[in-house]
Scaffold this active site. Structure first.
Site, PDB file in Angstrom:
ATOM      1  CB  SER A 204     -88.671   4.187 -38.669  1.00  0.00           C
ATOM      2  OG  SER A 204     -89.825   4.348 -39.433  1.00  0.00           O
ATOM      3  CG  ASP A 291     -93.896  -1.753 -37.598  1.00  0.00           C
ATOM      4  OD1 ASP A 291     -94.688  -0.849 -37.938  1.00  0.00           O
ATOM      5  OD2 ASP A 291     -92.668  -1.613 -37.563  1.00  0.00           O
ATOM      6  CG  HIS A 330     -93.105   1.983 -36.575  1.00  0.00           C
ATOM      7  ND1 HIS A 330     -92.380   1.208 -37.465  1.00  0.00           N
ATOM      8  CD2 HIS A 330     -92.703   3.260 -36.776  1.00  0.00           C
ATOM      9  CE1 HIS A 330     -91.593   1.990 -38.170  1.00  0.00           C
ATOM     10  NE2 HIS A 330     -91.757   3.233 -37.776  1.00  0.00           N
TER      11      HIS A 330
END
Ligand SMILES: *[C@@H]1O[C@H](CO)[C@@H](O)[C@H](O)[C@H]1NC(C)=O
Ligand SMILES: *[C@@H]1O[C@H](CO)[C@@H](O)[C@H](O)[C@H]1NC(C)=O
Ligand SMILES: *[C@@H]1O[C@H](CO)[C@@H](O)[C@H](O)[C@H]1NC(C)=O
Ligand SMILES: *[C@@H]1O[C@H](CO)[C@@H](O)[C@H](O)[C@H]1NC(C)=O
Length: 356
Positions: A204, A291, A330
């Protein structure tokens, strides 16, 4: 009857006046709410570097709460030592070193020196993990990934950037977290001194950090053996525009000026699509199509930027696209059933090419 009738007569106009007043009130409240949400808040946002940083780094979102970082065992991390490093900017960083499976029963590894000697002498891969925003090195989905590495018999080093976990509360900025991470990677590479392959894993926001760090090291011709980018984005400007929360603001003509430009002007850019040009080690991008924090399309854009610089006919840049049907979103690519094999073959190839 008459009374009732008269009462009704009086009530009719009165009710309609009330109704009209009510409607005006409603309209007023709606306009004010609209102005606050789409006018005042964005303008405050535009001028407040503090708010921009808080939104981007989310380091005030501390989860899990009250972790005792000095007792990783208490949250299920076996063979883990807690320790601290001072970066070259004198920021105190909290880290964990996690032993591979095969060393878990080795009762001679106790002190900090023992643990460092393990890193010095091993030939097994070492993964340096750079986490995303919010939480800290003890967050649940992160522990899951460390355990996967541990089960593959790899070493893990993970840490908290400044302002996260028990690391020092230094001024947060892109260069701040990049400098912290660069220091940790340099410390690790120095200890390992080429004996074992070192891989960097970013997740991320941590993909933006790791790409930036490796680009800086690339100009010094220093690289790890490989880089994994889990759920990455191409740059913050696109991430801000494509984030699901931004969708309600995106139609506003001032969206770009109010939301996107200040991040750029305040050097909160994380322009991975530019930095990736300077990276010389092999890269594996992993992204799930479901995601909903960093849209899949942004991982795809980063991949395209990378192959534009590095070419499409080598194995230097690869991308694993994970179908939405797996429901990994995610944070849970660590649960992807093919992941252990993907990691193992990437590690094998990267190491083979390096020693060829
Ligand atoms: C470590 O010891 C435990 C119990 O003593 C045992 O169950 C486990 O298999 C051992 N693991 C290894 C890698 O030797
Ligand atoms: C990051 O490191 C560079 C080079 O050492 C230094 O010039 C810069 O001031 C540092 N920035 C921060 C925010 O620590
Ligand atoms: C690191 O590796 C180099 C080359 O293999 C070697 O010459 C050097 O002595 C090593 N440094 C340490 C501190 O072990
Ligand atoms: C790269 O190569 C693959 C396989 O040959 C092809 O499917 C893909 O479209 C190419 N991408 C670009 C950007 O050229």
């Amino acid at each position: 009857m008459c009374n009732n009738y008269c009462l009704n007569c009086k009530n009719v106009p009165q009710t309609s006046i009330q109704l009209t007043r009510y409607l005006f009130w409603m309209i007023k409240v709606s306009i004010i709410t609209y102005l606050i949400i789409f006018g005042l808040l964005p303008i405050i946002f535009h001028y407040s570097y503090t708010i921009q940083k808080k939104i981007l780094f989310l380091n005030f979102v501390q989860w899990p709460l009250n972790v005792d970082f000095s007792k990783p065992e208490s949250i299920g991390m076996k063979g883990t030592r807690n320790f601290y490093l001072k970066t070259d900017q004198q920021v105190k960083i909290g880290l964990w070193q996690i032993l591979p499976q095969s060393l878990l029963n080795d009762s001679t590894i106790i002190t900090d020196d023992d643990y460092e000697a393990v890193l010095k002498n091993t030939k097994q891969p070492i993964f340096l993990y750079m986490h995303g925003n919010s939480g800290n090195r003890a967050s649940n989905h992160r522990l899951e990934l460390y355990k996967l590495f541990q089960n593959l018999d790899y070493h893990v080093v993970c840490f908290d950037y400044r302002g996260y976990g028990d690391s020092e509360e230094a001024e947060l900025s892109e260069m701040g977290v990049v400098n912290d991470s660069k220091s940790v990677l340099e410390w690790l590479l120095k200890i390992v001194n080429g004996t074992a392959p070192v891989f960097v894993w970013g997740h991320s926001l941590g993909t933006g950090v790791s790409v930036h760090v490796l680009a800086l090291l690339g100009t010094e011709k220093i690289q790890p053996s490989g880089l994994f980018l889990e759920s990455p984005f191409n740059n913050i400007a696109d991430e801000l525009s494509e984030h699901p929360l931004a969708q309600i603001f995106k139609h506003l003509p001032w969206f770009h000026w109010v939301i996107v430009e200040p991040f750029y002007n305040n050097y909160l850019r994380f322009e991975s699509d530019k930095h990736i040009k300077k990276i010389q080690c092999p890269i594996m991008i992993l992204h799930a199509k479901d995601d909903n924090i960093i849209p899949f399309a942004l991982g795809e854009k980063l991949f395209e930027a990378a192959i534009n610089y590095h070419g499409n006919n080598t194995n230097q840049i690869q991308m694993t696209r994970i179908d939405a049907s797996h429901g990994l979103g995610h944070k849970y690519i660590c649960r992807y059933k093919d992941l252990p094999n993907i990691i193992k073959s990437f590690v094998y190839e990267a190491h083979k090419n390096q020693t060829d």
